[in-house]
Design an enzyme around this catalytic site. Structure first.
Site, short mmCIF file in Angstrom:
data_model
loop_
_atom_site.label_atom_id
_atom_site.label_comp_id
_atom_site.label_asym_id
_atom_site.label_seq_id
_atom_site.Cartn_x
_atom_site.Cartn_y
_atom_site.Cartn_z
N CYS A 79 41.06 -41.22 -61.33
CA CYS A 79 41.63 -39.93 -61.70
C CYS A 79 40.92 -38.78 -60.96
CB CYS A 79 41.57 -39.75 -63.21
SG CYS A 79 42.67 -38.47 -63.84
N HIS A 166 44.41 -44.91 -65.06
CA HIS A 166 43.19 -45.33 -65.78
C HIS A 166 43.25 -46.81 -66.13
CE1 HIS A 166 41.38 -41.33 -66.51
NE2 HIS A 166 42.64 -40.91 -66.47
N GLU A 168 40.92 -48.52 -67.41
CA GLU A 168 40.04 -48.80 -68.54
C GLU A 168 40.74 -48.70 -69.90
OE1 GLU A 168 39.35 -44.33 -67.71
OE2 GLU A 168 40.00 -46.15 -66.66
N GLY A 222 19.09 -51.65 -91.77
CA GLY A 222 20.29 -51.57 -90.95
C GLY A 222 20.23 -52.53 -89.77
N VAL A 223 21.35 -52.67 -89.09
CA VAL A 223 21.46 -53.61 -87.98
C VAL A 223 20.52 -53.24 -86.84
CG1 VAL A 223 23.02 -54.59 -86.24
CG2 VAL A 223 23.86 -54.14 -88.55
#
Length: 509
Positions: A79, A166, A168, A222-223
């Site tokens: 782009c 794009h 992606e 937490g993770v």
């Protein structure tokens, strides 16, 4: 890491998505703002230029030194990146009469490694206001669409490609294959970016970096902090000292539950109750950025205090992950602004005596979970929803008080338990309750009430960079609302947040 795909960010909303798609192809990707790009390191085998909200037609458009890339490593420009290449090498770029946005069919004009095994007339996604009217010098047209003649080109004397669409985004039908062709056929990446390879290389890196020195690390249940601590433990063993701090801003019963969850993991862990200290520091503070930084600096104060009781501690371990860093970067004059300060990457005092080590700072959240699974960490810990480092402080709008914390803990407890009882918890990426600063009029029994409003928040996501709100059944929301209002004194109204990220963030502050 041995091989890296460098993504130079000109401010595109899709930049993080490029990184995700590349990593899904088992190639490590790294994002760098365009104005911080100085050179190509030896482990970089390819570069992608992102899109941008800017225009190459603007006098002060974002720019980089292309001589540092072209002819040295393959380059894929998307782009704005393609328009930048065209404009730089003698092509012509002009604002389009109509903004080119949406699906188009790609017509391949000549053979190219980039489009190998891509069917003709496949769908691609356009999203740009400028268009390339004339290709750069010494280039070849390789694809067009019905509305965009110069949809893709390649440079004759270097492995440089420009795409006006794009690859992606999900809407580009063979986008992943196009990226794979660039990474594998053009750049020759070996696709060795896996959870196992990350674990092995990270443990080796930590051993070499830390050697026989000691690390103190805050863990939360937490993770992120759990996986980071496990990696550090595998690298340095008993030289890791883990600390779980009760900052007074945790969920109901969380301190006891987390300490119990860590009992059989072999981590050297102690619990510290510093809730009064945190609440004292937050007294009277309403600004969310100030709250985040106060909490971050207070954590460091607590760790410094603990480290002084442990001989020869040199390092502070943190569970910082890639989205934390991306959201906290503010490049002066650059393409992106700071969205919010994270406690991991903001609020560290200049006089801090400890060096910082962040084993997960290159990973997205879903990658952290995969690494945790490969490490054999308990599934219950890995499946826990993300919880912000500053805790309930950023789910309380305005000043934080003990009364507000107590109200929010009770409402949050009802919401999270309702998700679990109804089999919804594992279908949600993150959920929580926000206590609003204003009150509302209500009626209970025969009396008028003037009490607090809470907002329920639940989103689906993969990495926290983008998120969409969960479409819960109305019956479920009705039951949760009724239970909160009936059981939690101080709340008389419940609302549900149906904002996506972007434009909103997952947390309210």
């Amino acid at each position: 890491m041995n091989e890296v795909l460098l993504i130079i960010d000109f401010g595109s909303q899709y930049t993080q998505l490029i990184a995700r798609r590349v990593r899904e192809l088992n190639v490590c990707s790294e994002i760098i703002p365009y104005d911080q790009f100085k050179k190509i390191h030896n482990n970089v085998k390819g570069v992608i230029l992102s899109g941008s909200p800017s225009s190459v037609c603007d006098r002060n458009h974002p720019t980089i030194d292309l001589d540092l890339i072209i002819g040295k490593v393959p380059l894929l420009s998307l782009c704005y990146g393609a328009q930048f290449i065209a404009n730089h090498f003698g092509g012509k770029v002009s604002p389009s009469n109509n903004r080119e946005y949406g699906r188009s069919n790609l017509t391949i004009k000549c053979s190219s490694e980039l489009f190998e095994n891509i069917p003709n007339h496949s769908k691609v996604w356009m999203s740009h206001g400028d268009t390339i009217l004339q290709l750069p010098l010494d280039s070849n047209l390789i694809a067009s669409t019905e509305d965009v003649k110069n949809a893709a080109f390649s440079m004759s004397r270097s492995k440089t490609f420009g795409l006006q669409f794009h690859p992606e985004v999900y809407h580009t039908e063979y986008g992943t294959k196009i990226l794979s062709n660039f990474l594998i056929k053009v750049c020759n990446y070996t696709q060795d970016w896996t959870s196992s390879s990350f674990i092995d290389s990270t443990i080796l890196y930590l051993k070499r970096k830390i050697k026989n020195e000691k690390v103190v690390m805050g863990i939360s249940g937490g993770v992120d902090s759990t996986v980071a601590a496990t990696l550090l433990h595998k690298a340095i063993g008993p030289n890791l000292n883990c600390v779980f701090v009760n900052n007074g801003l945790l969920r109901k019963n969380e301190y006891e539950e987390v300490m119990h969850a860590y009992e059989n993991m072999g981590l050297n862990i102690i619990g510290v109750d510093a809730s009064e200290k945190f609440l004292e520091k937050l007294n009277g503070v309403k600004d969310p950025e100030k709250k985040r930084k106060i909490i971050g600096s207070t954590f460091i104060d607590v760790f410094d205090s603990i480290a002084n009781k442990i001989k020869d501690v040199n390092w502070l371990g943190q569970g910082t992950i890639y989205p934390d860093i991306i959201e906290s970067i503010s490049s002066k004059g650059g393409p992106s602004e700071t969205i919010k300060s994270h406690h991991n990457v903001g609020g560290l005092p200049e006089n801090m005596m400890l060096k910082v080590v962040e084993p997960l700072k290159e990973l997205f959240k879903d990658e952290v979970r995969r690494v945790g699974s490969a490490l054999g960490i308990n599934k219950n810990l890995l499946s826990r929803h993300p919880f912000p480092g500053p805790g309930l402080a950023i789910r309380i709008m305005g000043e934080v008080t003990k009364e507000k914390i107590s109200i929010l803990q009770e409402a949050d407890y009802i919401f999270i338990n309702s998700l679990k009882k109804n089999g919804l918890y594992d279908k949600v990426w993150q959920a929580g309750v926000i206590l609003l600063e204003d009150s509302s009029v209500g009626v209970m029994g025969d009396g008028r009430t003037y009490e607090k409003v809470v907002a329920l928040r639940a989103v689906e996501s993969t990495d926290g960079m983008t998120a969409d709100w969960i479409h819960f059944p109305y019956d479920f929301l009705s039951k949760v609302s009724g239970e909160i209002i009936n059981k939690v004194r101080g709340i008389n109204r419940v609302v549900y947040d149906i904002s996506s990220k972007p434009p909103a963030t997952i947390e309210w502050e």
